[in-house]
Design an enzyme around this catalytic site. Structure first.
Site, short mmCIF file in Angstrom:
data_model
loop_
_atom_site.label_atom_id
_atom_site.label_comp_id
_atom_site.label_asym_id
_atom_site.label_seq_id
_atom_site.Cartn_x
_atom_site.Cartn_y
_atom_site.Cartn_z
N HIS A 6 0.91 -1.09 0.01
CA HIS A 6 0.04 0.07 -0.01
C HIS A 6 0.73 1.21 -0.09
O HIS A 6 0.42 2.17 -0.43
CB HIS A 6 -0.95 -0.08 1.37
N ARG B 89 -9.96 4.75 0.19
CA ARG B 89 -9.48 3.50 0.91
C ARG B 89 -9.43 4.31 2.26
O ARG B 89 -8.62 4.87 2.63
CB ARG B 89 -8.12 3.21 0.62
N GLU C 270 -12.35 -9.45 -5.38
CA GLU C 270 -10.93 -9.61 -5.26
C GLU C 270 -10.28 -10.82 -4.53
O GLU C 270 -9.10 -11.16 -4.42
CB GLU C 270 -10.08 -8.20 -4.48
N ASN D 281 -5.15 -6.12 -7.50
CA ASN D 281 -3.98 -6.23 -6.43
C ASN D 281 -3.92 -7.62 -5.75
O ASN D 281 -3.29 -8.24 -5.72
CB ASN D 281 -3.91 -4.94 -5.77
N ARG E 223 1.20 -9.92 -1.27
CA ARG E 223 1.29 -8.49 -1.84
C ARG E 223 2.48 -7.77 -1.38
O ARG E 223 2.96 -6.84 -2.13
CB ARG E 223 0.25 -7.78 -0.95
N CYS F 98 -10.50 -1.31 -9.85
CA CYS F 98 -9.91 -0.32 -9.30
C CYS F 98 -8.43 -0.63 -8.85
O CYS F 98 -7.74 0.09 -8.16
CB CYS F 98 -10.84 0.02 -8.22
C1 PEP Z 1 -7.22 -4.30 -4.83
O1 PEP Z 1 -6.99 -5.35 -4.00
O2 PEP Z 1 -6.82 -4.54 -6.11
C2 PEP Z 1 -7.45 -3.07 -4.09
C3 PEP Z 1 -7.93 -2.12 -5.15
O3 PEP Z 1 -7.57 -3.11 -2.86
P1 PEP Z 1 -6.44 -2.83 -2.00
O4 PEP Z 1 -5.24 -2.42 -2.99
O5 PEP Z 1 -6.62 -1.84 -1.30
O6 PEP Z 1 -6.20 -4.09 -1.26
MG MG Z 2 -7.78 -5.26 -2.16
#
Ligand code: PEP
Ligand code: MG
Length: 406
Positions: A51, A154, A276, A299, A310, A346
């Protein structure tokens, strides 16, 4: 740390422009320091899908993630060049370094430019381009770049250091400066997603996190919904549920939202879910009747499908081009169509030059991207013809199917 223990809070940032070098950069720090001279950031932990990196891209700041721990030995107060494209932090550079001359010629600040009023593909297909934000600074940046509104707020980023569930007043204090900029515009507000690298201290190890934790604290959910309805009263408001895995979760949020709206005398906003989680994407048809819109989070989706954390430095937005991820995205789009459910993307893949044409080729016509990326993404959309893009996406899907059959 000593300042915190003595109750003085964080020390003031250094005077002038500076580069933040930390073992782990906190996205909330980037937002706070961006207005106080932050020129870039270097983090030993994390990668391009963490993030901190996402917020840095949204703010238009160069950032290096997954850096060699040796960078932590860099002494404060020295001149340095951060070349994020080359993955380099050069401390005490040679005064004749070519980057210095280039920097002196460049205009400071995020990339200039503005998306046109109507964003269209090369063959004239209209595309709605929104921005992802976690702060008022990003929202201003996205709107000045031509975004039609916010496609993902967010809300959890502001509370990653929280010691308990935020109160209604706490939410209002964070939401009002953002939603106040969006009168008459789309404002998609996501419920707290305290998961992954965004878990505050009060939801520590061994405890339930993410949506499950929020749904187990119905008062916390009510507080956030009331604040969203109040702060977003002048916007084209929508509520987005993160990390959905079951219809029961959607039903619980829908009931809480209806109650909050009735109590506030507010119109019922649209309710959508983040797609997601791989199982949710695969079962999208089962969710289509329960929601007003889908927002695809590439993501988390790509990281789960490809088995990458991640925070793994190998994780990056372009991995959504993998046929296993694209197949799930196609399934979501096909499930949404007959139910009249709108679909946006997104996740950061929406602002990746490799994946963006594939998404357009699969039929996506709504995208939400990091605020600083809006003009550039509008340019890429204008350069993409949907027929060629559809052929390209079909080719990747067919190649993926061949691999499965072999
Ligand atoms: C995602 O997972 O693509 C998303 C937009 O949410 P975040 O990146 O905040 O987990
Ligand atoms: Mg996400």
């Amino acid at each position: 740390m000593v300042g915190h223990l003595r109750g003085h809070g964080a020390p003031p940032p250094p005077a002038g422009k500076f580069i933040l070098v930390r073992r782990e950069v906190d996205p909330a720090d980037l937002i706070q320091l961006a207005e106080h001279g932050l020129a870039g950031a270097v983090s030993v932990a994390g990668g391009a899908s963490s993030h901190a990196a996402i917020i840095a891209r949204g703010l238009g700041l160069p950032m290096l993630a997954g850096a060699d721990p040796g960078v932590l030995a860099a002494a404060a107060g020295h001149h340095a060049i951060l070349d994020a494209a080359a993955g380099e932090l050069i401390v005490d550079p040679d005064p004749h370094h070519p980057h210095l001359a280039a920097a002196a010629r460049a205009t400071p600040g995020p990339r200039a430019g503005r998306a046109p009023l109507e964003v269209r593909t090369a063959d004239g297909e209209p595309v709605t381009l929104l921005c992802n934000v976690a702060s008022a600074a990003e929202t201003r940046l996205g709107l000045s770049g031509g975004a039609a509104g916010v496609g993902l707020l967010r809300t959890e980023i502001a509370f990653t250091g929280a010691t308990g569930w935020p109160s209604e007043a706490g939410h209002l204090a964070r939401l009002t400066p953002v939603l106040g900029l969006l009168a008459g515009r789309p404002a998609v507000v996501r419920l707290l997603d305290f998961s992954g690298d965004k878990v505050p201290p009060f939801l520590g190890r061994g405890q339930e996190q993410g949506l499950a934790a929020l749904l187990r604290a119905p008062e916390a959910l009510d507080d956030q919904l009331r604040a969203i309805l109040r702060a977003g009263a002048e916007t084209r408001l929508a509520v987005l549920v993160p990390m959905v895995t079951s219809l029961e979760e959607v039903a619980q949020v829908r009931a809480a939202l209806a109650k909050a709206a009735a109590e506030a005398g507010a119109a019922l906003p649209q309710l959508g879910i983040m797609v997601e989680v791989a199982a949710t994407a695969a079962a999208a048809a089962g969710f289509a009747d329960a929601v007003d819109f889908f927002s695809i989070g590439t993501n988390d989706l790509a990281s789960e499908v490809l088995g990458l954390d991640r925070a793994d430095p190998r994780a990056r937005p372009a991995l959504a081009a993998d046929p296993r991820v694209l197949t799930l995205i196609q399934n979501v789009i096909q499930a949404a169509r007959p139910a009249g459910v709108s679909v946006s993307v997104c996740g950061d893949a929406a602002a990746d030059p490799l994946v963006l044409p594939l998404l357009l080729g699969l039929g996506v016509r709504m995208l939400s991207v990091g605020a600083a990326r809006v003009p550039q993404v509008a340019g890429w959309i204008a350069a993409t013809g949907t027929t060629a893009a559809a052929r390209q996406a079909a080719g990747i899907l067919a190649a993926g199917q061949d691999q499965v059959n072999r």
